[in-house]
Structure formats: structure tokens, C-alpha cells
Design a protein around this motif. Structure first.
Motif, PDB file in Angstrom:
ATOM      1  N   GLU A  97       0.820  -1.214   0.000  1.00  0.00           N
ATOM      2  CA  GLU A  97       0.000   0.000   0.000  1.00  0.00           C
ATOM      3  C   GLU A  97       0.856   1.267   0.000  1.00  0.00           C
ATOM      4  N   LYS A 112       0.021   0.623  -3.926  1.00  0.00           N
ATOM      5  CA  LYS A 112      -0.271   2.050  -4.011  1.00  0.00           C
ATOM      6  C   LYS A 112      -0.376   2.480  -5.471  1.00  0.00           C
ATOM      7  N   ASN A 170      -2.983  -4.798  -5.801  1.00  0.00           N
ATOM      8  CA  ASN A 170      -2.974  -4.509  -4.366  1.00  0.00           C
ATOM      9  C   ASN A 170      -1.816  -3.613  -3.923  1.00  0.00           C
TER      10      ASN A 170
END
Length: 271
Positions: free
Chosen positions: A173, A199, A197
Motif C-alpha cells: 500500500e 499504491k 494490491n
């Protein structure tokens, strides 16, 4: 918001291929027991194996090493244009460092019909990746490759994807599936690449140029991004998609780049 509206106006709504809120999850921990002891071929004078470190340093360029089996540690390539061919390999680094590290331009290729993993996990060194290179990286071959990193999936200078295989890139993330200076995909490539999954699916400092291939961006913050915050304002940046197929699902933003620097000549499929 304007970017999303413009992007969505280009989209072709396709059949739903997974249920609501379902995410693709890579079960890398559950499969590694299926891989036997590591082997490197040819085992010539350019290969050094010591504990949890394998060094590839052929005296000439364009040497191909085939790696199979399970290895926990780091594989280092020291010679330009070395090809690391994975043939049923599970390469892991549990210390948070890169499982595959290139000090020179490195190509990662997969053999047809094989499933391969390059995984790094644990306390990450600053912005580390499972596949990391000081120079350029090429991903190719006709098998399947999962790249899962502790911050980024793969990180290098200029990155190319080619071949007809299936690739999965996953960061975190805070990181990207692929982090690079530029991503280039040339014409007539038939691979499928998933960015999951993270950023950012792909984050490039300068440019992203896609002319073929199938790209699937699922559950990322931003699917395609160029970053200009640390660069010379005169540097050219942008995202150009002139071929291939782009599929998206569950991304917060579909692209982020300089104003009017996103150009797509293909339809974007929102799943």
C-alpha cells in the motif's frame, strides 16, 4: 475527479469476471513446499554459491543461466545482459532485501509451462523490491511469474516486458507493482501482466509507453502514474497507450500524470 471522468468515458463495460469486493490474492506461502532444492545450469566458473547467496558473474555478456527449485537468500547478477531463465523456481528472501538483484542490465525469463515465484518479505530495506536492478530490467518468456515485494514488486531503471507469458506484480500500500524511470512495451507482445494490491500499479519517473500486451490493474491506489515531483520541470513526462488491452477493477485512480500528458488510443475495459 476530472481525470476519472475522462478516463471512464473511454471505458467499454465488460462482463464481470469476479464477484463484488473479490481481490486476486497470491498464495505464495502455500505453494513453496512444492519446489525442490535449487539448481543452476550451467554450473560454470561464472557461478558462485555460498550459503544464502548465489552470484552470477559470467566473463562475457548474454549468458543464460537456468534456475530451478527453491532458494532462500539473494541471487546477484554482475554482468550486463545476463538472462536468468526460471524453470520451476521459487526464489525467496525473508530478510526484506531483494531476492533477485542486478548490478547490471538483467533479463528475467520463464520457461513455457512452468510457474515461478520471486518473493521478498520481512522488514524491508528502504523501498526495496523482490526484483531490483541498478540498471535496466527485462521480463519475458512464456511461463508464469509471480513477483511479490516488501515495498515494490520490481524496481529498476528502464523496464521492458515482452514474450507471451503471464506476469503478476505486487508491491504494498506504500509501494508499486513496478517502480522505474520508464516502462516500455513494444509492438506485437502477447503477454498478460497483472498489477495488484499496491499504491501504484506502475509508477515511472518519466514515461510509460504501451504498444501491445494485456494489462490488468486490480485494487491499486493509482493504476498508471508518472512522478515529476523530484525531477527537472523541463523533463518530459507522460503516459501513452497506443495498443494492447487495459483492464481495470477497484483502483482509486486510473492515472496520474502531467496535465494533458495522458493519451490512450485503445479502449479501457472497466470490469
Amino acid at each position: 475527479m476530472r481525470k476519472n471522468v475522462v478516463f471512464l468515458a473511454m471505458c467499454l463495460v465488460a462482463g464481470i469476471c469476479f464477484s463484488q469486493n473479490q481481490r486476486i490474492k497470491i498464495d505464495f506461502a502455500g505453494v513453496k513446499g512444492q519446489y525442490g532444492a535449487v539448481s543452476v545450469s550451467p554450473m560454470d566458473g561464472g557461478v558462485t554459491m555460498s550459503g544464502n547467496r548465489i552470484v552470477l558473474a559470467p566473463k562475457k555478456e548474454e549468458v543464460t543461466y537456468t534456475i530451478s527449485g527453491y532458494f532462500d537468500g539473494q541471487i546477484v547478477n554482475k554482468t550486463k545482459n545476463t538472462v536468468i531463465k526460471l524453470k520451476g523456481a521459487y526464489l525467496e528472501n525473508t530478510s526484506g532485501e531483494a531476492a533477485l538483484y542486478g548490478e547490471a542490465k538483467t533479463e528475467v525469463s520463464t520457461s513455457k509451462g512452468t510457474v515461478n515465484y520471486i518473493v521478498s518479505q520481512g522488514d524491508s530495506h528502504p523501498k526495496a523490491a523482490a526484483v531490483q536492478c541498478k540498471k535496466n530490467i527485462v521480463f519475458g518468456g512464456s511461463g508464469t511469474l509471480y513477483v511479490v515485494g516488501p515495498y515494490h514488486g520490481a524496481k529498476g531503471d528502464d523496464v521492458k516486458i515482452k514474450g507471451s507469458g503471464v506476469f503478476y506484480f505486487q508491491g504494498t500500500e506504500k509501494g508499486s507493482g513496478i517502480n522505474c524511470r520508464s516502462l516500455v512495451v513494444e509492438k506485437d507482445k502477447n503477454f498478460t501482466a497483472y498489477f495488484l494490491n499496491s499504491k501504484n500499479g506502475v509508477k515511472a519517473d518519466n514515461t510509460i509507453s504501451i504498444a501491445s500486451g494485456t494489462f490488468c490493474f486490480y485494487d491499486n491506489g493509482t493504476a498508471l502514474k508518472t512522478d515529476t515531483s523530484q525531477d527537472d520541470p523541463k523533463e518530459k513526462h507522460g503516459i501513452l497507450v497506443v495498443g494492447g488491452t487495459i483492464r481495470t477493477h477497484g483502483n482509486k485512480n486510473l492515472y496520474a500524470t502531467e496535465k494533458d500528458s495522458f493519451k490512450a488510443r485503445v479502449k479501457i475495459v472497466e470490469e
